[in-house]
Design an enzyme around this catalytic site. Structure first.
Site, PDB file in Angstrom:
ATOM      1  N   SER A   4      43.895 -13.153  51.991  1.00  0.00           N
ATOM      2  CA  SER A   4      44.627 -12.180  52.806  1.00  0.00           C
ATOM      3  C   SER A   4      44.198 -12.355  54.247  1.00  0.00           C
ATOM      4  CB  SER A   4      44.310 -10.752  52.352  1.00  0.00           C
ATOM      5  OG  SER A   4      44.750  -9.788  53.315  1.00  0.00           O
TER       6      SER A   4
ATOM      7  N   TYR B  49      38.559  -4.486  49.662  1.00  0.00           N
ATOM      8  CA  TYR B  49      39.657  -5.443  49.719  1.00  0.00           C
ATOM      9  C   TYR B  49      39.304  -6.606  50.649  1.00  0.00           C
ATOM     10  CZ  TYR B  49      44.335  -7.397  50.176  1.00  0.00           C
ATOM     11  OH  TYR B  49      45.410  -8.262  50.171  1.00  0.00           O
TER      12      TYR B  49
END
Length: 275
Positions: free
Chosen positions: A158, A186
């Protein structure tokens, strides 16, 4: 003199078998369609049985006989072993792995808790999928690729595995009707994906297995207008990504066109990481 390359066929995956985890998620169906359009056979694996069946049905109407669906939990070693075995049983081999699974919250409140109050239980739930699952799938498929003499792996990180998030864009932002932020877990897990990618690329380089990653920027998938506008204002191209805009990069990394590319993470982010 170097043998001329036929660039027209560099993206032809005829005879190749692709395994895509989270194949029925936000990006998976687009990945599957891209490989199918380029003549590959594709197995999609996802924890959501209904979404998997729906995705396979939709793709099979256009690409009959070259798409299969598997229900799989990447955090469960026995499930991962079964996924690989079933893919090989169905198609005979695995040439390309798109290691794409990521945790989806079953409780938005717990997932989006402030860092100061974040529970270790929730942290471990995310890590079990985002990095433990990535490890388990790469390990199991890598063993199969070693038996075959090589392969290609693309792992989904990401932009938040490369950059810290701008907390200002989350004021008034929602996802599927719930307030959101970017949890530290995350970013930590997606950074770990990049580290794993580089390690595997060096480890398997002499075994004819290339390993790369993509770092998608924010993708439109249920955010409210407040988030979409604030995020877009942070991006040089002025908008979030569409769900189909990661696929060409994955196809490139899987293809012979990238035959000398390994250990890399390509940001597909509209220029966000450029400033």
């Amino acid at each position: 003199m170097t043998t001329p390359v036929n660039y027209h066929t560099a993206f032809d995956f005829n005879g190749k078998v692709v395994l895509i985890t989270a194949g029925a998620g936000i990006l998976g169906p687009q990945f599957a369609a891209g490989f199918l359009q380029h003549n590959a056979s594709v197995a999609i694996a996802d924890i959501n049985a209904d979404a998997t069946a729906k995705t396979v049905t939709e793709l099979a109407s256009t690409y009959p006989g070259r798409i299969a669906g598997l229900v799989n939990d990447v955090s469960d070693p026995s499930s991962v072993t079964a996924m690989v075995a079933e893919t090989v049983k169905t198609f005979g081999r695995i040439d390309i792995l798109v290691n794409n699974a990521a945790y989806f919250p079953d409780n938005f409140q717990s997932f989006f808790m402030p860092f100061e109050d974040y529970s270790l239980e929730q942290w471990r739930k995310v890590m079990a999928v985002n990095i433990d699952g990535m490890f388990l799938v790469a390990q199991a498929v890598g063993k199969q690729m070693l038996l075959q003499g090589g392969g290609t792996i693309i792992q989904t990180s990401s932009i938040y595995g490369l950059l810290a998030s701008d907390q200002r864009i989350y004021q008034g932002s929602e996802y599927l009707g719930s307030p959101i932020n970017n949890p530290a877990v995350y970013s930590a897990s997606k950074s770990a994906v990049i580290g794993l990618t580089r390690w595997l690329a060096a480890y398997w380089a002499e075994k004819n297995i290339r390993v790369n990653a993509i770092a998608p920027g924010g993708v439109e998938s249920g955010q409210n207008d407040a988030f979409t506008q604030k995020y877009g204002a942070r991006v040089p191209m002025g908008r979030m990504a569409r769900q189909n805009e990661m696929t060409s990069t994955v196809l490139y990394l899987a293809s012979d066109a990238s035959s000398y590319v390994t250990g890399q993470c390509i940001a597909v982010d509209g220029g966000l990481s450029a400033w």
